[in-house]
Design a protein around this motif. Structure first.
Motif, PDB file in Angstrom:
ATOM      1  N   GLU A 108       0.880   5.587  16.408  1.00 32.51           N
ATOM      2  CA  GLU A 108       0.876   4.202  16.901  1.00 32.51           C
ATOM      3  C   GLU A 108       1.571   3.272  15.922  1.00 32.51           C
ATOM      4  O   GLU A 108       2.025   2.195  16.288  1.00 32.51           O
ATOM      5  N   ASN A 109       1.665   3.688  14.665  1.00 32.94           N
ATOM      6  CA  ASN A 109       2.325   2.863  13.646  1.00 32.94           C
ATOM      7  C   ASN A 109       3.840   2.915  13.756  1.00 32.94           C
ATOM      8  O   ASN A 109       4.528   2.069  13.181  1.00 32.94           O
ATOM      9  N   ALA A 110       4.360   3.915  14.464  1.00 41.71           N
ATOM     10  CA  ALA A 110       5.808   4.045  14.642  1.00 41.71           C
ATOM     11  C   ALA A 110       6.250   3.123  15.773  1.00 41.71           C
ATOM     12  O   ALA A 110       5.784   3.246  16.906  1.00 41.71           O
ATOM     13  N   THR A 111       7.146   2.187  15.461  1.00 47.12           N
ATOM     14  CA  THR A 111       7.580   1.206  16.464  1.00 47.12           C
ATOM     15  C   THR A 111       9.067   1.305  16.792  1.00 47.12           C
ATOM     16  O   THR A 111       9.535   0.673  17.728  1.00 47.12           O
ATOM     17  N   GLY A 112       9.806   2.079  16.027  1.00 45.70           N
ATOM     18  CA  GLY A 112      11.240   2.207  16.255  1.00 45.70           C
ATOM     19  C   GLY A 112      11.573   3.398  17.127  1.00 45.70           C
ATOM     20  O   GLY A 112      11.076   4.500  16.908  1.00 45.70           O
ATOM     21  N   LYS A 192       4.652  11.859  11.699  1.00 39.04           N
ATOM     22  CA  LYS A 192       3.329  11.547  12.257  1.00 39.04           C
ATOM     23  C   LYS A 192       2.227  11.706  11.215  1.00 39.04           C
ATOM     24  O   LYS A 192       1.328  10.860  11.098  1.00 39.04           O
ATOM     25  N   ARG A 193       2.276  12.791  10.446  1.00 39.91           N
ATOM     26  CA  ARG A 193       1.248  13.004   9.425  1.00 39.91           C
ATOM     27  C   ARG A 193       1.358  11.955   8.318  1.00 39.91           C
ATOM     28  O   ARG A 193       0.345  11.413   7.866  1.00 39.91           O
ATOM     29  N   MET A 194       2.589  11.650   7.892  1.00 36.74           N
ATOM     30  CA  MET A 194       2.783  10.631   6.867  1.00 36.74           C
ATOM     31  C   MET A 194       2.261   9.281   7.349  1.00 36.74           C
ATOM     32  O   MET A 194       1.605   8.542   6.602  1.00 36.74           O
ATOM     33  N   ASP A 195       2.541   8.958   8.614  1.00 40.55           N
ATOM     34  CA  ASP A 195       2.057   7.696   9.180  1.00 40.55           C
ATOM     35  C   ASP A 195       0.532   7.625   9.138  1.00 40.55           C
ATOM     36  O   ASP A 195      -0.038   6.570   8.855  1.00 40.55           O
ATOM     37  N   GLN A 196      -0.124   8.745   9.415  1.00 43.77           N
ATOM     38  CA  GLN A 196      -1.587   8.761   9.402  1.00 43.77           C
ATOM     39  C   GLN A 196      -2.129   8.531   7.992  1.00 43.77           C
ATOM     40  O   GLN A 196      -3.067   7.758   7.793  1.00 43.77           O
ATOM     41  N   PHE A 197      -1.501   9.181   7.010  1.00 43.91           N
ATOM     42  CA  PHE A 197      -1.924   8.981   5.614  1.00 43.91           C
ATOM     43  C   PHE A 197      -1.732   7.526   5.183  1.00 43.91           C
ATOM     44  O   PHE A 197      -2.597   6.937   4.524  1.00 43.91           O
ATOM     45  N   LEU A 198      -0.587   6.948   5.540  1.00 42.33           N
ATOM     46  CA  LEU A 198      -0.302   5.564   5.150  1.00 42.33           C
ATOM     47  C   LEU A 198      -1.199   4.580   5.898  1.00 42.33           C
ATOM     48  O   LEU A 198      -1.620   3.565   5.330  1.00 42.33           O
ATOM     49  N   GLU A 199      -1.511   4.879   7.149  1.00 39.03           N
ATOM     50  CA  GLU A 199      -2.438   4.032   7.912  1.00 39.03           C
ATOM     51  C   GLU A 199      -3.829   4.069   7.284  1.00 39.03           C
ATOM     52  O   GLU A 199      -4.487   3.026   7.153  1.00 39.03           O
ATOM     53  N   ASN A 200      -4.288   5.248   6.891  1.00 40.43           N
ATOM     54  CA  ASN A 200      -5.600   5.364   6.240  1.00 40.43           C
ATOM     55  C   ASN A 200      -5.621   4.595   4.923  1.00 40.43           C
ATOM     56  O   ASN A 200      -6.612   3.937   4.592  1.00 40.43           O
ATOM     57  N   ALA A 202      -3.778   1.984   4.213  1.00 45.55           N
ATOM     58  CA  ALA A 202      -3.774   0.560   4.557  1.00 45.55           C
ATOM     59  C   ALA A 202      -5.187   0.088   4.914  1.00 45.55           C
ATOM     60  O   ALA A 202      -5.631  -0.978   4.467  1.00 45.55           O
ATOM     61  N   LYS A 203      -5.897   0.875   5.706  1.00 45.45           N
ATOM     62  CA  LYS A 203      -7.245   0.494   6.133  1.00 45.45           C
ATOM     63  C   LYS A 203      -8.198   0.339   4.954  1.00 45.45           C
ATOM     64  O   LYS A 203      -9.026  -0.574   4.933  1.00 45.45           O
ATOM     65  N   THR A 204      -8.073   1.220   3.968  1.00 39.25           N
ATOM     66  CA  THR A 204      -8.970   1.138   2.813  1.00 39.25           C
ATOM     67  C   THR A 204      -8.711  -0.107   1.969  1.00 39.25           C
ATOM     68  O   THR A 204      -9.554  -0.493   1.153  1.00 39.25           O
ATOM     69  N   HIS A 205      -7.543  -0.738   2.173  1.00 38.39           N
ATOM     70  CA  HIS A 205      -7.217  -1.956   1.424  1.00 38.39           C
ATOM     71  C   HIS A 205      -7.123  -3.172   2.356  1.00 38.39           C
ATOM     72  O   HIS A 205      -6.518  -4.183   2.008  1.00 38.39           O
ATOM     73  N   ASN A 206      -7.732  -3.041   3.554  1.00 34.05           N
ATOM     74  CA  ASN A 206      -7.760  -4.139   4.519  1.00 34.05           C
ATOM     75  C   ASN A 206      -6.340  -4.672   4.802  1.00 34.05           C
ATOM     76  O   ASN A 206      -6.105  -5.881   4.842  1.00 34.05           O
ATOM     77  N   ALA A 207      -5.421  -3.744   4.963  1.00 36.58           N
ATOM     78  CA  ALA A 207      -4.006  -4.102   5.176  1.00 36.58           C
ATOM     79  C   ALA A 207      -3.516  -3.536   6.504  1.00 36.58           C
ATOM     80  O   ALA A 207      -4.192  -2.711   7.137  1.00 36.58           O
ATOM     81  N   ASN A 208      -2.351  -3.981   6.922  1.00 33.18           N
ATOM     82  CA  ASN A 208      -1.708  -3.466   8.122  1.00 33.18           C
ATOM     83  C   ASN A 208      -0.460  -2.677   7.736  1.00 33.18           C
ATOM     84  O   ASN A 208       0.216  -3.005   6.753  1.00 33.18           O
ATOM     85  N   TYR A 209      -0.158  -1.656   8.529  1.00 37.66           N
ATOM     86  CA  TYR A 209       0.992  -0.795   8.242  1.00 37.66           C
ATOM     87  C   TYR A 209       1.785  -0.517   9.516  1.00 37.66           C
ATOM     88  O   TYR A 209       1.188  -0.204  10.564  1.00 37.66           O
ATOM     89  N   THR A 210       3.106  -0.649   9.451  1.00 43.59           N
ATOM     90  CA  THR A 210       3.989  -0.230  10.537  1.00 43.59           C
ATOM     91  C   THR A 210       5.229   0.421   9.940  1.00 43.59           C
ATOM     92  O   THR A 210       5.576   0.192   8.781  1.00 43.59           O
ATOM     93  N   ARG A 211       5.910   1.211  10.776  1.00 40.15           N
ATOM     94  CA  ARG A 211       7.167   1.836  10.354  1.00 40.15           C
ATOM     95  C   ARG A 211       8.178   1.746  11.488  1.00 40.15           C
ATOM     96  O   ARG A 211       7.885   2.153  12.617  1.00 40.15           O
ATOM     97  N   TYR A 212       9.334   1.193  11.192  1.00 41.54           N
ATOM     98  CA  TYR A 212      10.433   1.159  12.151  1.00 41.54           C
ATOM     99  C   TYR A 212      11.544   2.051  11.587  1.00 41.54           C
ATOM    100  O   TYR A 212      12.306   1.634  10.723  1.00 41.54           O
ATOM    101  N   ALA A 213      11.576   3.323  12.039  1.00 39.23           N
ATOM    102  CA  ALA A 213      12.493   4.332  11.495  1.00 39.23           C
ATOM    103  C   ALA A 213      12.239   4.480   9.997  1.00 39.23           C
ATOM    104  O   ALA A 213      11.154   4.894   9.599  1.00 39.23           O
TER     105      ALA A 213
END
Length: 336
Positions: A108-112, A192-200, A202-213
């Motif tokens: 879901e973090n992938a937008t590109g 997909k796996r990298m996005d999940q790690f980065l999303e996790n 982000a959540k632990t630091h009350n942050a938002n994460y997205t990736r466009y390519a």
């Protein structure tokens, strides 16, 4: 289910032994359960694609010969290498993208290059944050290897033959080519796996994460500046490298930008972009289109009208009311 029933009936009419028939049915069932089309071998693949079997083999063997290299200048004076596939190879890659790859779920973090998403979706989670943190993955597509693409297909149930064939048709010199219509979505699958790690993270630091390519963005309070090292570790562990020259930390009291859009208080198109369109409209209305083009040295510019309407429609996608006003102004221009 209808496919399996029909397949079972056709296999029963054949001379294949019961064990082989069961093997075929299990193979087909597994692919269908993964939401993927059934492909038994290269001959079957060529029939599904609607191309000659010998032609498909020729493309598989000689894939690297069907690319044209282009160097596109970057803003920093460097060049980006684009590998454009031939018309027929591009058609084959589009078929694989539309009939196979789009059946894979991405983060879901992938937008590109994801259906129904755009740079607007990439920017929205980062509106009105204390800090917006951008970084870029270096050599994004070439960092994806032949082996990684192969296992996209093999791990979902395709045979080694089909996995190898599809991978050959989608790679150039054993990496992912920038220029293929399928490369961006393949990269999304790989990430997909990298996005999940980065999303996790982000959540632990009350942050938002997205990736466009290859463009990664985090946003949150001032403490997110401390997570650069964990981010770097995750990205490196997934086989990618951060382009350290493009790491940007943007505080609230400066212009905060995400994939070319400002996000300080709302998602907006940069003022510089709007001003450029406004100037074109003003001079076209005042002096006429051709006089404006001649004065600016653009009299040989093709599709100038379409170019301006494209700018206006881009603005409309981000700021509908503003974009509609520009379109109304463009409609008032005498274009002949």
């Amino acid at each position: 289910m209808t496919y399996i029933i029909n397949l079972k009936e056709e296999l029963a009419k054949s001379d294949y032994d019961v064990e082989y028939q069961e093997l075929c049915l299990n193979y087909a069932n597994f692919l269908i359960s993964n939401g993927l089309p059934v492909i038994f071998d290269k001959k079957h693949l060529s029939l599904l694609m609607g191309i000659n079997f010998s032609s498909l083999n020729y493309y598989v063997i000689n894939t690297d010969h069907f690319y044209q290299e282009y160097k596109i200048p970057k803003k920093n004076g460097e060049f980006r290498l684009v590998l454009a596939p031939s018309f027929n190879l591009k058609s084959i890659q589009k078929w694989i993208l539309e009939n196979i790859l789009y059946n894979y779920q991405v983060s879901e973090n992938a937008t590109g290059f994801v259906k129904g998403k755009s740079i607007l979706d990439n920017a929205l989670p980062h509106v009105a944050k204390d800090v917006v943190f951008n970084l870029d993955i270096k050599d994004f597509f070439p960092s994806v290897t032949f082996k990684q693409v192969f296992y996209i297909f093999y791990n979902k149930g395709y045979t080694k033959e089909i996995s190898f064939t599809l991978t050959k048709l989608l790679t150039y010199k054993e990496t992912l080519p920038q220029g293929s219509p399928a490369s961006p979505y393949i990269a999304n699958i790989i990430c997909k796996r990298m996005d999940q790690f980065l999303e996790n993270l982000a959540k632990t630091h009350n942050a938002n994460y997205t990736r466009y390519a290859d463009d990664i963005t985090f946003s949150g309070d001032t403490n997110i500046e401390n997570i650069i090292n964990p981010i770097r570790s995750i990205i490196n562990n997934e086989g990618f490298t951060i382009n350290e020259k493009k790491v940007r930390i943007q505080n609230r009291n400066s212009m905060q930008e995400v994939t070319g859009l400002t996000v300080n208080n709302a998602v907006k198109v940069k003022r510089k972009y709007k001003k450029k369109l406004e100037q074109h409209i003003y001079y076209c209305q005042k002096h006429g289109v051709f006089s404006h083009l001649k004065y600016t040295g653009l009299e040989n510019k093709s599709y100038f009208k379409e170019y301006l309407y494209g700018m206006a429609n881009f603005i409309k996608m981000i700021e509908p009311d503003v974009g509609n006003r520009y379109i109304d102004s463009l409609n008032e221009i005498i274009w002949n």
